[in-house]
Design a protein around this motif. Sequence first.
Motif, short mmCIF file in Angstrom:
data_model
loop_
_atom_site.label_atom_id
_atom_site.label_comp_id
_atom_site.label_asym_id
_atom_site.label_seq_id
_atom_site.Cartn_x
_atom_site.Cartn_y
_atom_site.Cartn_z
N ASN A 3 -21.13 -7.23 4.28
CA ASN A 3 -21.15 -6.05 5.14
C ASN A 3 -19.75 -6.00 5.85
OD1 ASN A 3 -23.68 -5.19 4.39
ND2 ASN A 3 -24.78 -6.46 6.10
N PHE A 4 -19.31 -4.75 5.50
CA PHE A 4 -17.93 -4.40 6.18
C PHE A 4 -18.07 -3.78 7.47
CE2 PHE A 4 -16.64 -5.47 1.90
CZ PHE A 4 -15.61 -6.13 1.96
N PRO A 5 -17.28 -3.71 8.13
CA PRO A 5 -17.46 -3.03 9.49
C PRO A 5 -17.37 -1.31 9.15
CG PRO A 5 -15.88 -4.48 10.13
CD PRO A 5 -16.18 -4.70 8.60
N GLU A 6 -17.95 -0.77 9.79
CA GLU A 6 -17.97 0.85 9.33
C GLU A 6 -16.63 1.55 9.34
OE1 GLU A 6 -20.21 4.62 11.38
OE2 GLU A 6 -21.55 2.85 11.26
N LYS A 7 -15.57 1.07 10.40
CA LYS A 7 -14.21 1.54 10.35
C LYS A 7 -13.55 1.28 8.99
CE LYS A 7 -10.37 1.79 13.29
NZ LYS A 7 -10.01 2.63 14.25
N LEU A 8 -13.94 0.34 7.98
CA LEU A 8 -13.19 -0.19 7.19
C LEU A 8 -13.61 0.69 5.98
CD1 LEU A 8 -12.75 -3.83 7.25
CD2 LEU A 8 -11.00 -2.20 7.71
N GLN A 9 -14.90 1.45 6.09
CA GLN A 9 -15.30 1.96 4.96
C GLN A 9 -15.22 3.76 5.05
OE1 GLN A 9 -19.65 1.45 4.93
NE2 GLN A 9 -19.42 -0.88 4.55
N GLN A 10 -14.28 4.12 5.94
CA GLN A 10 -14.03 5.44 5.96
C GLN A 10 -13.04 6.31 5.13
OE1 GLN A 10 -12.95 5.94 10.07
NE2 GLN A 10 -15.10 6.00 10.71
N GLY A 11 -12.14 5.36 4.81
CA GLY A 11 -11.08 5.71 3.78
C GLY A 11 -9.68 6.68 4.33
N PHE A 12 -9.24 7.61 3.83
CA PHE A 12 -7.93 8.35 4.44
C PHE A 12 -8.54 9.54 5.12
CE2 PHE A 12 -5.88 6.02 1.01
CZ PHE A 12 -5.12 5.17 1.90
N SER A 13 -7.81 9.89 6.07
CA SER A 13 -8.02 11.07 6.85
C SER A 13 -7.48 12.32 5.91
CB SER A 13 -7.52 11.13 8.37
OG SER A 13 -6.29 11.13 8.24
N LEU A 14 -7.64 13.58 6.32
CA LEU A 14 -6.88 14.66 5.56
C LEU A 14 -5.28 14.74 6.29
CD1 LEU A 14 -6.85 17.26 4.03
CD2 LEU A 14 -7.69 18.69 6.12
N ILE A 15 -4.97 14.37 7.39
CA ILE A 15 -3.66 14.32 8.00
C ILE A 15 -2.98 13.30 7.06
CG2 ILE A 15 -2.23 13.84 9.98
CD1 ILE A 15 -4.30 15.29 11.44
#
Length: 198
Positions: free
Chosen positions: A3-15
Amino acid sequence: MINFPEKLQQGFSLIELLIIMAITVLVGTTFVLNFRAASTNAAARHQLSSVIIADIRKAQSLAVSGGKVNNPSSGREENPCGYGLHYVNSAAYYIYAGMPTGSCSGANRNFQDGTDIIVETRTIGNPNMILSGSAPGGVFYDVFFEPPDPKVYLNNDANLSTAPTATDIYVVRLGQVCPGGDCTIVSVHKSGAINLSN
């Protein structure tokens, strides 16, 4: 399962994606502009001038070797009076074999459409360059080599003391004039000398 922390699963932001796309467009535009400029600089003109000089030497070598040429009108190989270069337009020239209409001693060494044989048509591969010359009308005089010397004819004349004693072939950046603009000059002399200058 890991299980990876939730922050690592978010991907790239639009900016972040927009910044990466902007950098990619900037690098691509710089590359295209540099490539376009490189096709009009002095190195590109010198490269094209080297091809022209090689073709002049090719015509001279064909004349010295006494190479025969296939004559389509007779269907057999024949001995030409010599070989030369002829200006066609700002993007092309011919390497041609001067065919006799009688004897070679009285033949016209300038290109004769319908009589002389086109050995090769050379076109400029760089759309940013054009050819012109110092002869009237902005062309260059026909350069013709007659064996066995080979004697150099410019505008059907080989006499070293009569004009023209040389013809200039201008390799010019599109939209420029020569002399005075971005150009390289190939000078062919009746003496056989070939000079290259900016």
